[in-house]
Design a protein around this motif. Structure first.
Motif, PDB file in Angstrom:
ATOM      1  N   VAL A   1     -14.661  73.704 114.464  1.00  0.00           N
ATOM      2  CA  VAL A   1     -13.893  73.724 115.704  1.00  0.00           C
ATOM      3  C   VAL A   1     -12.833  72.639 115.572  1.00  0.00           C
ATOM      4  N   ALA A   2     -11.605  73.039 115.227  1.00  0.00           N
ATOM      5  CA  ALA A   2     -10.563  72.055 114.903  1.00  0.00           C
ATOM      6  C   ALA A   2      -9.216  72.535 115.424  1.00  0.00           C
ATOM      7  N   PRO A   3      -9.013  72.521 116.743  1.00  0.00           N
ATOM      8  CA  PRO A   3      -7.752  73.033 117.293  1.00  0.00           C
ATOM      9  C   PRO A   3      -6.574  72.152 116.919  1.00  0.00           C
ATOM     10  N   PRO A   4      -5.362  72.707 116.914  1.00  0.00           N
ATOM     11  CA  PRO A   4      -4.182  71.849 116.793  1.00  0.00           C
ATOM     12  C   PRO A   4      -4.185  70.803 117.897  1.00  0.00           C
ATOM     13  N   LEU A   5      -3.606  69.665 117.616  1.00  0.00           N
ATOM     14  CA  LEU A   5      -3.620  68.587 118.606  1.00  0.00           C
ATOM     15  C   LEU A   5      -2.609  68.805 119.723  1.00  0.00           C
ATOM     16  N   VAL A   6      -1.855  69.891 119.638  1.00  0.00           N
ATOM     17  CA  VAL A   6      -0.983  70.269 120.751  1.00  0.00           C
ATOM     18  C   VAL A   6      -1.724  71.158 121.747  1.00  0.00           C
ATOM     19  N   ALA A   7      -2.962  71.533 121.445  1.00  0.00           N
ATOM     20  CA  ALA A   7      -3.758  72.328 122.379  1.00  0.00           C
ATOM     21  C   ALA A   7      -4.084  71.489 123.612  1.00  0.00           C
TER      22      ALA A   7
ATOM     23  N   VAL B   1      -4.038  71.401 108.478  1.00  0.00           N
ATOM     24  CA  VAL B   1      -2.595  71.300 108.285  1.00  0.00           C
ATOM     25  C   VAL B   1      -1.841  71.241 109.605  1.00  0.00           C
ATOM     26  N   LEU B   2      -2.385  71.847 110.649  1.00  0.00           N
ATOM     27  CA  LEU B   2      -1.614  72.087 111.866  1.00  0.00           C
ATOM     28  C   LEU B   2      -1.987  71.169 113.021  1.00  0.00           C
ATOM     29  N   ASN B   3      -2.082  69.880 112.792  1.00  0.00           N
ATOM     30  CA  ASN B   3      -2.214  68.962 113.937  1.00  0.00           C
ATOM     31  C   ASN B   3      -1.065  69.163 114.918  1.00  0.00           C
ATOM     32  N   HIS B   4       0.124  69.455 114.389  1.00  0.00           N
ATOM     33  CA  HIS B   4       1.314  69.651 115.223  1.00  0.00           C
ATOM     34  C   HIS B   4       1.426  71.071 115.754  1.00  0.00           C
ATOM     35  N   GLY B   5       0.487  71.933 115.419  1.00  0.00           N
ATOM     36  CA  GLY B   5       0.586  73.335 115.786  1.00  0.00           C
ATOM     37  C   GLY B   5       1.593  74.068 114.915  1.00  0.00           C
ATOM     38  N   HIS B   6       1.754  75.355 115.226  1.00  0.00           N
ATOM     39  CA  HIS B   6       2.720  76.171 114.488  1.00  0.00           C
ATOM     40  C   HIS B   6       4.136  75.899 114.989  1.00  0.00           C
ATOM     41  N   ASN B   7       5.061  75.722 114.052  1.00  0.00           N
ATOM     42  CA  ASN B   7       6.492  75.677 114.365  1.00  0.00           C
ATOM     43  C   ASN B   7       6.835  74.691 115.476  1.00  0.00           C
ATOM     44  N   HIS B   8       6.389  73.466 115.313  1.00  0.00           N
ATOM     45  CA  HIS B   8       6.717  72.451 116.306  1.00  0.00           C
ATOM     46  C   HIS B   8       8.239  72.302 116.386  1.00  0.00           C
ATOM     47  N   PRO B   9       8.826  72.321 117.575  1.00  0.00           N
ATOM     48  CA  PRO B   9      10.292  72.323 117.675  1.00  0.00           C
ATOM     49  C   PRO B   9      10.962  71.120 117.034  1.00  0.00           C
TER      50      PRO B   9
ATOM     51  N   VAL C   1      -7.415  62.917 103.654  1.00  0.00           N
ATOM     52  CA  VAL C   1      -6.524  64.073 103.555  1.00  0.00           C
ATOM     53  C   VAL C   1      -6.640  64.959 104.787  1.00  0.00           C
ATOM     54  N   TYR C   2      -7.860  65.206 105.242  1.00  0.00           N
ATOM     55  CA  TYR C   2      -8.083  66.063 106.412  1.00  0.00           C
ATOM     56  C   TYR C   2      -8.069  65.255 107.702  1.00  0.00           C
ATOM     57  N   THR C   3      -8.647  64.080 107.696  1.00  0.00           N
ATOM     58  CA  THR C   3      -8.909  63.349 108.935  1.00  0.00           C
ATOM     59  C   THR C   3      -7.757  62.459 109.381  1.00  0.00           C
ATOM     60  N   GLY C   4      -6.669  62.425 108.601  1.00  0.00           N
ATOM     61  CA  GLY C   4      -5.551  61.576 108.961  1.00  0.00           C
ATOM     62  C   GLY C   4      -4.705  62.116 110.095  1.00  0.00           C
ATOM     63  N   TRP C   5      -3.851  61.244 110.617  1.00  0.00           N
ATOM     64  CA  TRP C   5      -2.848  61.565 111.634  1.00  0.00           C
ATOM     65  C   TRP C   5      -3.434  62.018 112.952  1.00  0.00           C
ATOM     66  N   GLY C   6      -4.514  61.328 113.344  1.00  0.00           N
ATOM     67  CA  GLY C   6      -5.032  61.471 114.698  1.00  0.00           C
ATOM     68  C   GLY C   6      -6.176  62.420 114.880  1.00  0.00           C
ATOM     69  N   ARG C   7      -6.537  63.178 113.875  1.00  0.00           N
ATOM     70  CA  ARG C   7      -7.507  64.269 114.035  1.00  0.00           C
ATOM     71  C   ARG C   7      -8.817  63.824 114.687  1.00  0.00           C
ATOM     72  N   THR C   8      -9.341  62.659 114.332  1.00  0.00           N
ATOM     73  CA  THR C   8     -10.654  62.247 114.850  1.00  0.00           C
ATOM     74  C   THR C   8     -10.568  61.217 115.972  1.00  0.00           C
TER      75      THR C   8
ATOM     76  N   ASP D   1       1.130  60.430 120.801  1.00  0.00           N
ATOM     77  CA  ASP D   1      -0.228  59.879 120.814  1.00  0.00           C
ATOM     78  C   ASP D   1      -1.263  60.923 120.406  1.00  0.00           C
ATOM     79  N   TYR D   2      -1.152  61.392 119.164  1.00  0.00           N
ATOM     80  CA  TYR D   2      -2.113  62.375 118.680  1.00  0.00           C
ATOM     81  C   TYR D   2      -3.549  61.848 118.678  1.00  0.00           C
ATOM     82  N   PRO D   3      -3.790  60.575 118.358  1.00  0.00           N
ATOM     83  CA  PRO D   3      -5.178  60.105 118.485  1.00  0.00           C
ATOM     84  C   PRO D   3      -5.708  60.239 119.906  1.00  0.00           C
ATOM     85  N   GLY D   4      -4.883  59.907 120.894  1.00  0.00           N
ATOM     86  CA  GLY D   4      -5.311  60.055 122.285  1.00  0.00           C
ATOM     87  C   GLY D   4      -5.542  61.503 122.662  1.00  0.00           C
TER      88      GLY D   4
END
Length: 476
Positions: free
Chosen positions: A432-438, A69-77, A249-256, A334-337
């Motif tokens: 091992v699936a960190p937010p993409l803001v890590a 759920v948290l590709n954007h991390g918690h509470n993205h501004p 559902v899980y792998t969308g929006w840049g995750r892989t 650029d979440y995929p990047g």
């Protein structure tokens, strides 16, 4: 009714009070399960990015990514600002009798971002709903004249009765009733897929299969379909006019490392793609399926059928406005990047850890910012832990792997303030699936913590877990 709890009272509840309320009104077993890992006794004060701050002031590195759920991390501004804007302007939530500007804009943006003629969108609330909606679309596309839907032997598409009927994960161990006409084939196995098609072909050569539902990358078991397999499945589905559904559902929006995993393979196009989890930016419960225009038009695009598929909260205003901003952030930042950069660090680090700890690590796998560590089943010393467990757990054939993986998760949290989880599907990998803001420093923090925990060895890790279980943290 004077004993009703309001928001302020809820936020003042102690850990013990919350546990008691869960035992009485939610689930006793849930309290026992999370309590065994340590984090079930802690309360969160706030969260930002990939960090959680507990009420006692400790900071926890969240490497679960909110389980997708948290590709954007918690509470993205930017996500918070979009929701505040919606509320402050008093925008309308439900639009059953009005067309929504947010649905219109979000559908437009998805059509521009997805390849080919994946142009027509529908927005329910959960991934399982999106999968079921896509399957229903495929059935209607064939006007009910076909009766079979195929899925893989390691699939995970949700836990509702319909999506659960297409799920082959051991997590769904209870024998619920299934929708009629389901069958399966081996994941990434063309021969098995061809046999499944043959099983449902009539003597006249006509296929009875109306849909194939497939995860290009299985997030719960960290297996990936080859490009050759996916292209051959596409070819065979086209030949037989079968609706091909990719569950992202899980792998969308840049995750892989690509906007959607199937987009790693240029020119490959499903008939429908499903999405959810990080689609809502970590704040909105929203899902979607996007269909190729000819498939949707043939299934639903008549006055008679225009509302044949609908849900109460379809295209809910604040949810679609939030998704608009979440998509914009994923594209502009650029979440995929970002996933590819995190993946390079994680892949190298996990490979080195596997070399240093061969007694515990069986293998590692993954792509982009989604990796897994497969641990070996525990040693004979596990026998002293087993009597401490409820009898029902003792009958679990995967118990030894669960215990050693659980012991690692507990140690990561207890000793290093790192939050992780394990996949519930085949193989039970430590995910091992960190937010993409890590950033790289957070990835290195995780890798150092995992290296130290595995260095304790199985006997010590299991001994500490046994001690925790013996103190009653697994009570129900």
């Amino acid at each position: 009714m004077n004993d009703l709890l309001d928001i302020e009272a809820a936020e003042e509840l102690t850990s013990h009070q919350i546990q008691d309320l869960y035992r009485n009104f939610v689930s006793r077993s849930q309290v026992s399960l999370v309590g065994a890992f340590g984090f079930g006794r802690d309360l969160v004060e706030s969260a930002e990015g990939c960090w959680i701050t507990l009420r006692d002031g400790r900071r926890i590195l969240d490497f679960t990514g909110g389980i997708g759920v948290l590709n954007h991390g918690h509470n993205h501004p930017r996500i918070l600002a979009a929701r505040r804007r919606f509320a402050e302007r008093g925008r309308m939530e439900v639009h059953k009798n009005y067309l929504s500007p947010y649905v219109a804009a979000l559908s437009h943006n998805l059509a521009r971002l997805l390849p080919g003629d994946l142009d027509i969108s529908y927005f329910p609330n959960s991934g399982a709903e999106a999968v079921e909606g896509a399957v229903k679309l495929a059935y209607k596309y064939h006007a009910g004249r076909r009766g079979t839907v195929l899925h893989t032997d390691i699939s995970f598409h949700g836990k509702l009765l319909g999506a659960g009927s297409l799920t082959a994960s051991p997590e769904l161990h209870f024998d619920y009733p299934r929708i009629p006409g389901t069958d399966y084939f081996g994941y990434d196995d063309l021969d098995s897929f061809a046999l499944a098609l043959d099983r449902h072909q009539g003597i006249d050569g006509a296929s009875d299969v109306y849909a194939v539902v497939l995860e290009p990358l299985s997030a719960s078991s960290l297996r990936e379909c080859s490009g050759h397999f996916l292209r051959e499945v596409r070819r065979l589905c086209t030949e037989r006019d079968i609706v091909l559904i990719f569950d992202e559902v899980y792998t969308g929006w840049g995750r892989t490392g690509a906007l959607f995993h199937f987009m790693h393979h240029p020119g490959l196009l499903p008939d429908v793609v499903t999405m959810s989890k990080s689609f809502g930016g970590g704040k909105a419960s929203i899902a979607g399926y996007v269909a190729r225009e000819p498939v949707f038009r043939r299934a639903y695009d008549t006055l008679q059928d225009a509302t044949l598929h609908s849900t109460t909260y379809y295209g809910f205003g604040e949810e679609t406005a939030t998704a608009l901003e979440a998509v914009a952030v994923a594209v502009e930042d650029d979440y995929p990047g970002r996933a590819r950069k995190l993946g390079a660090v994680l892949e190298t680090g996990l490979r080195d850890i596997a070399v240093r700890h061969p007694a515990l690590v069986a293998s590692t796998a993954g792509c982009g910012a989604l990796h897994g560590v497969f641990l070996k089943a525990g040693p004979a010393s596990l026998d002293r832990v087993l009597p401490l467990l409820p009898a029902a757990l003792g009958r679990d054939p995967r118990l030894r792997t669960k215990l050693i993986t659980g012991a690692v998760i507990a140690a990561l949290y207890r000793d290093h303030g790192v939050l992780t989880f394990f996949g519930s599907n085949h193989g039970l990998p430590l995910i091992v699936a960190p937010p993409l803001v890590a950033e790289e420093p957070e990835a290195q923090t995780f890798l150092r913590a995992l290296d130290e925990v595995l260095g304790q060895g199985a006997v010590r890790l299991l001994g500490r877990l046994a001690k925790e279980l013996a103190t009653g943290r697994f009570r129900s």
